[in-house]
Design an enzyme around this catalytic site. Structure first.
Site, PDB file in Angstrom:
ATOM      1  N   ASP A  22       0.682  -1.236  -0.369  1.00 51.06           N
ATOM      2  CA  ASP A  22       0.124  -0.514   0.015  1.00 51.06           C
ATOM      3  C   ASP A  22       0.984   0.844   0.076  1.00 51.06           C
ATOM      4  O   ASP A  22       1.769   1.069   0.012  1.00 51.06           O
ATOM      5  CB  ASP A  22      -0.832  -0.221   1.301  1.00 51.06           C
ATOM      6  CG  ASP A  22      -1.689   1.054   0.701  1.00 51.06           C
ATOM      7  OD1 ASP A  22      -2.515   1.481   0.098  1.00 51.06           O
ATOM      8  OD2 ASP A  22      -2.426   1.135   1.980  1.00 51.06           O
ATOM      9  N   HIS A  39       2.841   3.625  -8.540  1.00 50.65           N
ATOM     10  CA  HIS A  39       2.115   2.013  -9.288  1.00 50.65           C
ATOM     11  C   HIS A  39       3.172   1.317  -9.979  1.00 50.65           C
ATOM     12  O   HIS A  39       3.904   0.853  -9.624  1.00 50.65           O
ATOM     13  CB  HIS A  39       0.461   2.499 -10.398  1.00 50.65           C
ATOM     14  CG  HIS A  39      -0.068   2.742  -9.592  1.00 50.65           C
ATOM     15  ND1 HIS A  39      -0.230   1.673  -8.199  1.00 50.65           N
ATOM     16  CD2 HIS A  39      -0.867   2.982  -9.727  1.00 50.65           C
ATOM     17  CE1 HIS A  39      -1.289   2.197  -7.693  1.00 50.65           C
ATOM     18  NE2 HIS A  39      -2.627   3.074  -9.237  1.00 50.65           N
ATOM     19  N   LEU A 133      11.269 -20.638  -4.715  1.00 51.24           N
ATOM     20  CA  LEU A 133       9.409 -19.350  -4.357  1.00 51.24           C
ATOM     21  C   LEU A 133       9.020 -19.549  -4.245  1.00 51.24           C
ATOM     22  O   LEU A 133       8.564 -19.636  -6.061  1.00 51.24           O
ATOM     23  CB  LEU A 133      10.291 -17.986  -4.014  1.00 51.24           C
ATOM     24  CG  LEU A 133       9.440 -17.231  -3.218  1.00 51.24           C
ATOM     25  CD1 LEU A 133       9.149 -16.886  -1.737  1.00 51.24           C
ATOM     26  CD2 LEU A 133       9.550 -15.285  -3.897  1.00 51.24           C
TER      27      LEU A 133
HETATM   28  C1  IPE Z   1      -5.258  -2.858  -0.318  1.00 49.75           C
HETATM   29  O1  IPE Z   1      -5.397  -0.985  -0.520  1.00 49.75           O
HETATM   30  C2  IPE Z   1      -5.524  -3.192  -2.075  1.00 49.75           C
HETATM   31  C3  IPE Z   1      -4.675  -3.368  -2.108  1.00 49.75           C
HETATM   32  C4  IPE Z   1      -3.204  -3.520  -1.531  1.00 49.75           C
HETATM   33  C5  IPE Z   1      -3.901  -4.546  -3.779  1.00 49.75           C
HETATM   34  P1  IPE Z   1      -5.633  -0.413  -0.425  1.00 49.75           P
HETATM   35  O2  IPE Z   1      -5.106   1.088  -1.101  1.00 49.75           O
HETATM   36  O3  IPE Z   1      -6.943  -0.744  -1.716  1.00 49.75           O
HETATM   37  O4  IPE Z   1      -6.674   0.102   0.476  1.00 49.75           O
HETATM   38  P2  IPE Z   1      -7.982   1.049   1.627  1.00 49.75           P
HETATM   39  O5  IPE Z   1      -8.152   1.349   0.437  1.00 49.75           O
HETATM   40  O6  IPE Z   1      -6.860   1.625   2.007  1.00 49.75           O
HETATM   41  O7  IPE Z   1      -8.393  -0.238   2.163  1.00 49.75           O
HETATM   42  C1  IPE Z   2      -1.437   0.242  -3.600  1.00 50.81           C
HETATM   43  O1  IPE Z   2      -0.941   1.726  -3.395  1.00 50.81           O
HETATM   44  C2  IPE Z   2      -1.466   0.021  -5.146  1.00 50.81           C
HETATM   45  C3  IPE Z   2      -3.173  -0.512  -5.367  1.00 50.81           C
HETATM   46  C4  IPE Z   2      -4.572  -0.113  -3.992  1.00 50.81           C
HETATM   47  C5  IPE Z   2      -3.298  -0.527  -6.269  1.00 50.81           C
HETATM   48  P1  IPE Z   2      -2.466   2.622  -3.874  1.00 50.81           P
HETATM   49  O2  IPE Z   2      -3.074   3.004  -5.085  1.00 50.81           O
HETATM   50  O3  IPE Z   2      -3.698   2.475  -2.568  1.00 50.81           O
HETATM   51  O4  IPE Z   2      -1.868   4.193  -2.838  1.00 50.81           O
HETATM   52  P2  IPE Z   2      -2.699   5.000  -1.191  1.00 50.81           P
HETATM   53  O5  IPE Z   2      -2.897   4.009  -0.429  1.00 50.81           O
HETATM   54  O6  IPE Z   2      -3.702   5.228  -1.983  1.00 50.81           O
HETATM   55  O7  IPE Z   2      -1.183   5.630  -1.473  1.00 50.81           O
HETATM   56 MG    MG Z   3      -4.216   2.365  -0.620  1.00 47.00          MG
END
Ligand code: IPE
Ligand code: IPE
Ligand code: MG
Length: 241
Positions: A22, A39, A133
């Site tokens: 995240d 990303h 792995l």
């Molecule tokens: C969780 O992150 C999903 C992934 C890392 C793929 P999100 O950014 O989608 O989750 P919330 O919205 O903070 O709970």
């Molecule tokens: C995690 O990073 C990647 C995915 C959920 C695909 P985010 O896109 O959720 O980035 P934040 O949490 O908004 O910073």
């Molecule tokens: Mg996120």
């Protein structure tokens, strides 16, 4: 500077590490860039984490890459993520094989765009004989989706007389999840400071050690993984006993 790597007892490694990757968007915004840039940089962290886990001798690494709920993000972001997935899988397949890594995927893969699904299945087939792995990508995954499907399938088996209600137990339920061939995670890491699970492996993490770090995913490096494993090894796992 000493490394957390020196603190790791290689005879007591977690067998399965799961990561909620995240913070990509916030990492990019803090640097004045578009979320997509976060990303793109997250791919470097995936590569480094996979290599480090393979080097250490971890057996399973599950990465939460895209949730069921993430389909509701702006279409441009979803498209960019799918494109990144296709590109990365294609580029990384030789490296996976070089490192003896076997790719697996869990989630509702039927929702992926056709070309993404095809590239994914090709990489899974090409790496299926690797014995190191197992890298498990959670794609279009949510735990409630998975548990709902398991319940439907178990109900069908009961109706068809293939299974008795009395036979339904922990093991039977586990064997109807998409993770059926995979042991439960020993360690779950979430990056970027959020202290929640966001619909990830709810059944499987019953006795998993949870580790939260403020580091955003694109900044996550070898040393961060070593630190998480080192802290995991200081925990006293009692399993209710
Ligand atoms: C969780 O992150 C999903 C992934 C890392 C793929 P999100 O950014 O989608 O989750 P919330 O919205 O903070 O709970
Ligand atoms: C995690 O990073 C990647 C995915 C959920 C695909 P985010 O896109 O959720 O980035 P934040 O949490 O908004 O910073
Ligand atoms: Mg996120």
């Amino acid at each position: 500077m000493s490394s957390f790597k020196e603190k790791i007892d290689t005879t007591r490694l977690p067998k399965h590490i799961a990561i909620i990757m995240d913070g990509n968007g916030r990492w990019a915004k803090e640097r004045g860039y578009d979320r997509i840039f976060g990303h793109q940089n997250g791919v470097t962290s995936v590569r480094e984490t996979t290599e480090t886990a393979a080097e250490l001798g971890i057996e399973y690494l599950t990465l939460y890459a895209f949730s069921t709920e993430n389909w509701s993000r702006p279409q441009a972001e979803v498209d960019a993520l799918m494109e990144l997935l296709i590109d990365t899988i294609e580029k990384e397949t030789p490296t996976l094989t070089k490192n003896n890594v076997r790719l697996m995927a869990i989630g509702d893969l039927s929702r992926l765009p056709n070309n993404a699904g095809e590239k994914l299945q090709r990489c899974i087939a090409q790496t299926s004989q690797n014995t190191g792995l197992a890298l498990v990508l959670a794609l279009s995954y949510s735990s409630r989706w998975e548990i709902t499907n398991a319940i439907k399938n178990i109900c069908k088996e009961v109706i068809d007389g293939k299974c008795n209600i009395e036979d339904i137990n922990d093991d039977l339920i586990s064997s109807h999840l998409t993770t059926k061939s995979i042991p439960d995670p020993d360690l779950l890491i979430r990056t970027s400071g959020e202290i929640r699970i966001s619909n990830f492996l709810l059944w499987q993490i019953a006795y998993t050690e949870l580790y939260f770090t403020e580091t955003h995913w694109p900044a996550f490096r070898k040393e961060n993984l070593y630190q998480a494993i080192s802290e995991f090894q200081q925990r006293d796992r009692r399993f209710g006993k």
